[in-house]
Design an enzyme around this catalytic site. Structure first.
Site, PDB file in Angstrom:
ATOM      1  N   GLY A  52       0.773  -1.235   0.000  1.00  0.00           N
ATOM      2  CA  GLY A  52       0.000   0.000   0.000  1.00  0.00           C
ATOM      3  C   GLY A  52       0.804   1.285   0.000  1.00  0.00           C
ATOM      4  N   GLY A  53       2.108   1.200  -0.100  1.00  0.00           N
ATOM      5  CA  GLY A  53       2.914   2.411  -0.094  1.00  0.00           C
ATOM      6  C   GLY A  53       2.595   3.346  -1.239  1.00  0.00           C
ATOM      7  N   CYS A  88      10.410  -3.277  -9.865  1.00  0.00           N
ATOM      8  CA  CYS A  88      11.627  -3.098  -9.076  1.00  0.00           C
ATOM      9  C   CYS A  88      12.703  -4.060  -9.577  1.00  0.00           C
ATOM     10  CB  CYS A  88      11.359  -3.293  -7.580  1.00  0.00           C
ATOM     11  SG  CYS A  88      10.668  -4.905  -7.140  1.00  0.00           S
TER      12      CYS A  88
END
Length: 460
Positions: free
Chosen positions: A269-270, A388
């Site tokens: 949730g960042g 990422c």
């Protein structure tokens, strides 16, 4: 085997390393769990963390040196004995602050508690021999760059060869060296609960060595201090622990108050909460994750930050097109599942777990996700794709393939001038489509971000 509460840092590290190797436990999760249970002092917790990460990072190189001193061969050793030798040799070679006699002595004590006299004798003999010649330990100057860099920086040879092929030998070596460095901690300031300057002053007053991020206007880098998740500022929703490169993703979406925004693979949730903060908590951020318990984590995260415009959904992102109305979102973020090669600094076990076949498999999933969720975007809207990883097949090549299949999409202009963001000048222009951040660029995670626009007028 559970680490005994009050046990030594080395005992805790040994147990963690064994669980990571035997059970495939994730190093970062195993560390968090064990350190809570073990009751170690701050100094011992720091040593245990260093030993776990460092031993995993340097495994290939450590085994190369150990093989010269274990006559029977490493494959004949009990797993705990091999891990103990690796961990102890790591201290001898890479940790100058630990005296050699301490590293050897503590290893022998552990061997006495866990093994028979023959094992104790082996551990003592091997480590004393290594301690006596540690300044003479060297690596072969292999003419093959993949073999040489693989052994020097302790990476699988296939990965070293791949990065040399993609980035060239010099850059590939810089990637590997950077991924063996200690990760940097950073936080994202919640703009709805205060400004970066006031948070920075608060952190310094509480004893943290902190400075403003050059990558993100919401970021603060913590060079030294305690556990940020245990601070009142974190509990009060003033900040979120997040890598600097990850902070750029929501910003690249350019969300505005009142928009309808979809975050397809949102846990923990960042990025969802960052989108909501940038929108001033006005509009909707629909955060989806395949696991219900992770969707609950997003809800808790949003509640801590005081955000009301984050709704959660639990389900396979490949089925979102069946559950949601077509062309109904102004912004879509697809932070796609990926090989994770850009975060090896934080999760060093990844480099030993991944295979070339894993990358082939994950690119199929990424392709399918892009095809599936793209129809949910309004004409004129933006789809931001991020990973990422630093593997081109998952990044720039993935986007090129998507655009060839979807003429209704095009590359969007960059919202951010990357050259003005500290050390990202090197990343700007590295690839034709989007931004490819390598771990040595700014000491952040390796990340890829691209902005795609759905054309207002679609041609048949």
């Amino acid at each position: 085997m559970l680490t005994r509460r009050g046990g030594s840092a080395r005992e805790a590290a040994l147990d963690m390393l064994l669980r990571i190797e035997r059970e495939g436990a994730y190093s970062n999760l195993e560390l968090n769990r064990t350190l809570k249970e073990a009751g170690l002092s701050k100094a011992d917790a720091g040593l245990a963390t260093e030993l776990v990460y460092g031993t995993i990072q340097r495994r290939l190189t450590l085994d190369y040196w150990l093989e010269r001193f274990v006559a029977r061969g490493l494959d004949k050793l009990q797993p705990w004995v091999l891990v103990l030798l690796r961990m102890s040799l790591y201290q001898l070679v890479y940790l100058d602050r630990i005296p050699p006699h301490a590293a050897v002595g503590e290893a022998v004590k552990i061997a006495k508690r866990r093994g028979h006299p023959g094992v104790v004798s082996l551990v003592n003999g091997v480590l004393r021999s290594l301690a006596g010649c540690r300044d003479e330990l060297s690596l072969p100057d292999d003419p093959d760059p993949a073999r040489r860099l693989s052994l020097k920086h302790s990476f699988p040879q296939w990965l070293a060869a791949r990065w040399i092929e993609v980035y060239g030998e010099e850059t590939a070596e810089a990637v590997m060296a950077a991924l063996n460095e200690r990760p940097r901690t950073s936080i994202r300031v919640n703009r709805l609960r205060g400004g970066r300057r006031s948070v920075l002053e608060r952190l310094k007053a509480e004893g943290f060595d902190a400075k403003t991020s050059l990558l993100s206007p919401a970021g603060i880098v913590i060079r030294r201090g305690g556990n940020l998740a245990d601070t009142d500022g974190y509990k009060d929703g003033e900040w979120t622990v997040q890598d600097e490169a990850a902070m750029l993703v929501a910003e690249a979406c350019g969300p505005e108050p009142g928009m309808q925004v979809l975050d397809c693979c949102a846990a923990p949730g960042g990025k969802s909460t960052h989108l909501a903060e940038l929108m001033g908590d006005v509009g909707l951020v629909l955060a989806n994750d395949i696991h219900p318990h992770k969707a609950k984590l997003i809800e808790d995260h949003a509640q801590r930050l005081g955000l009301d415009n984050v709704d959660t959904l639990s389900g396979d992102a490949l089925q979102l097109a069946e559950r949601l109305e077509a062309a109904s979102f102004d912004r879509i973020l697809l932070d796609a599942p990926c090989s994770g090669l850009g975060v090896i600094r934080r999760k060093p076990d990844l480099k030993w777990a991944k295979t070339p076949e894993d990358i082939t498999e994950i690119t199929g999933i990424q392709n399918a996700l892009l095809d599936s969720v793209s129809g949910l975007l309004k004409p004129g809207g933006l789809l931001v794709y991020s990973t990422c990883t630093i593997e081109p097949r998952e990044n720039a090549e993935m986007v090129a393939s998507f655009l060839s299949r979807h003429p209704e999409f095009e590359l969007a202009d960059e919202l951010i001038s990357w050259e003005e963001r500290g050390a990202l000048a090197a990343a700007a222009g590295r690839v034709e489509a989007g931004l490819q951040i390598l771990p040595q660029d700014a000491h952040s995670d390796g990340f890829y971000i691209v902005r795609l626009r759905r054309k207002l007028i679609e041609k048949n």
